[in-house]
Design a protein around this motif. Structure first.
Motif, PDB file in Angstrom:
ATOM      1  N   MET A 171       8.412  -1.831   4.028  1.00 31.17           N
ATOM      2  CA  MET A 171       7.026  -1.470   3.427  1.00 31.17           C
ATOM      3  C   MET A 171       7.300  -0.354   2.344  1.00 31.17           C
ATOM      4  N   PHE A 172       7.990   0.628   2.734  1.00 28.88           N
ATOM      5  CA  PHE A 172       8.287   1.838   1.955  1.00 28.88           C
ATOM      6  C   PHE A 172       8.981   1.397   0.662  1.00 28.88           C
ATOM      7  N   SER A 175       6.741  -0.290  -1.723  1.00 30.79           N
ATOM      8  CA  SER A 175       5.891   0.604  -2.464  1.00 30.79           C
ATOM      9  C   SER A 175       6.670   1.364  -3.536  1.00 30.79           C
ATOM     10  N   TRP A 178       6.946  -0.991  -6.283  1.00 25.67           N
ATOM     11  CA  TRP A 178       5.584  -1.073  -7.520  1.00 25.67           C
ATOM     12  C   TRP A 178       5.474   0.192  -8.210  1.00 25.67           C
ATOM     13  N   ILE A 179       5.913   1.380  -7.730  1.00 26.25           N
ATOM     14  CA  ILE A 179       5.630   2.658  -8.461  1.00 26.25           C
ATOM     15  C   ILE A 179       6.679   2.765  -9.490  1.00 26.25           C
ATOM     16  N   THR A 182       5.107   0.336 -12.219  1.00 27.43           N
ATOM     17  CA  THR A 182       3.969   1.097 -12.934  1.00 27.43           C
ATOM     18  C   THR A 182       4.323   1.892 -13.983  1.00 27.43           C
ATOM     19  N   SER A 234      -1.899  -3.692  -9.659  1.00 28.38           N
ATOM     20  CA  SER A 234      -1.536  -2.197  -8.893  1.00 28.38           C
ATOM     21  C   SER A 234      -2.741  -1.687  -7.957  1.00 28.38           C
ATOM     22  N   LYS A 237      -2.649  -3.709  -4.948  1.00 27.27           N
ATOM     23  CA  LYS A 237      -1.538  -3.385  -4.387  1.00 27.27           C
ATOM     24  C   LYS A 237      -1.888  -1.975  -3.307  1.00 27.27           C
ATOM     25  N   ILE A 238      -2.630  -1.019  -4.134  1.00 27.97           N
ATOM     26  CA  ILE A 238      -2.927   0.172  -3.399  1.00 27.97           C
ATOM     27  C   ILE A 238      -3.631  -0.089  -2.213  1.00 27.97           C
ATOM     28  N   PHE A 241      -2.278  -0.632   1.536  1.00 26.32           N
ATOM     29  CA  PHE A 241      -1.997   0.145   2.409  1.00 26.32           C
ATOM     30  C   PHE A 241      -3.169   0.936   3.314  1.00 26.32           C
ATOM     31  N   SER A 246      -4.882  -3.094   7.410  1.00 23.51           N
ATOM     32  CA  SER A 246      -3.836  -3.160   8.284  1.00 23.51           C
ATOM     33  C   SER A 246      -4.377  -3.538   9.500  1.00 23.51           C
TER      34      SER A 246
END
Length: 314
Positions: A171-172, A175, A178-179, A182, A234, A237-238, A241, A246
């Motif tokens: 998951m990290f 992310s 994704w960053i 972006t 985006s 996707k934020i 988390f 979850s």
């Protein structure tokens, strides 16, 4: 080993996957509908034109979307029997297909910016270095995620399920991918807006400012539409988390949230992505048909291997 069970406690998982399959079907319908709407333009502006790198990139992105959706259906549709090994292979293929599509879209964006900046070698070099660095990092992290994935096959109340388990720091890593994506999109948007504003200011006194301005308007319209869809994805996707989502990943609201994000991503990659090329070529075709001044705009409209005063590449 396959787990077979008719325990009602699994029904929430069954319903969640069923809801996900509805969104996959909706995404496929949207892609096919867009294909039907643009097929005439595609034949005229892509298939009947001189083949080039941009032609290949357009067709690759546009038609790989169909395969992408089919693979998603094989993994998520509960009525299709797929073993855990096959599901893992298909899931890996989906992840790497997404990486390949992002590379293609990045090449298209670099070609647009290179032309807008009058074929500046400095701009091209900077864009290529930044893009290659980001894509290499993404590829490494995607490979690490692939290694950490595991899957298990279930037959629950007559439905076939394959649960993909994201272990370790998957998951990290996701992310971080994704960053970095972006960062690239924001950079591309800023460069496009900067050069567009600069050109609009310079062309206020120019005799052909109307034609040039129209072309830059087309470029910015497709560019901003593409970025707006990326921004929406985006934001979704934020939300992934969020503790609220979850807590119960099989709830109706959570599955709808994930499903909408999947539809938006499919539209951004396989609809708006190809239109970065199609929209510009459509403008060029209209200009050729309606104005003798079309030759003055060949470079802006990105005809490959032609260089006038402002450069060319799409």
């Amino acid at each position: 080993m396959t787990l077979v069970s008719n325990d009602p406690s699994w029904w929430s998982l069954i319903n969640a996957n069923l809801i996900s399959s509805y969104f996959i079907v909706a995404a496929s319908v949207g892609l096919m509908y867009d294909w039907a709407l643009t097929f005439g333009q595609e034949v005229e502006l892509i298939w009947r034109q001189r083949w080039s790198l941009m032609t290949f990139l357009y067709l690759s992105v546009h038609y790989v979307g169909i395969g992408f959706v089919v693979m998603s259906m094989l993994v998520d549709v509960p009525t299709i029997s797929v073993t855990d090994v096959v599901s893992l292979i298909i899931n890996d293929a989906i992840n790497w297909t997404g990486e390949v599509v992002q590379v293609i879209l990045g090449v298209i964006m670099i070609a647009r910016l290179h032309a807008m900046y009058q074929r500046s070698r400095k701009v091209l070099t900077c864009l290529v270095i930044i893009f290659v660095a980001i894509r290499i990092a993404d590829a490494v992290m995607t490979a690490m995620i692939t290694v950490q994935l595991s899957g298990e096959e279930f037959v629950l109340s007559g439905t076939y399920q394959c649960i993909i388990d994201y272990t370790g720091d998957s998951m990290f890593l996701a992310s971080m991918i994704w960053i970095l994506g972006t960062v690239w999109e924001v950079l591309a948007l800023c460069l496009a807006v900067w050069i567009a504003v600069k050109h609009f200011r310079e062309l206020r006194q120019h005799s052909t400012r109307g034609i040039v301005r129209d072309c830059f308007t087309v470029l910015m319209k497709t560019h901003v539409s593409y970025f707006a869809s990326f921004l929406a994805i985006s934001c979704f996707k934020i939300g992934f988390f969020s503790p609220t989502l979850s807590v119960d990943i099989y709830s109706l609201n959570t599955r709808i949230y994930f499903g909408l994000a999947q539809i938006l991503q499919s539209m951004q990659m396989f609809v708006l992505g190809p239109r970065l090329i199609l929209g510009v070529r459509e403008y060029h075709a209209e200009l050729v048909a309606n104005s003798d001044a079309a030759t003055a705009m060949i470079s802006i409209v990105f005809q490959e291997r032609v260089h006038v005063s402002t450069g060319s590449s799409v």
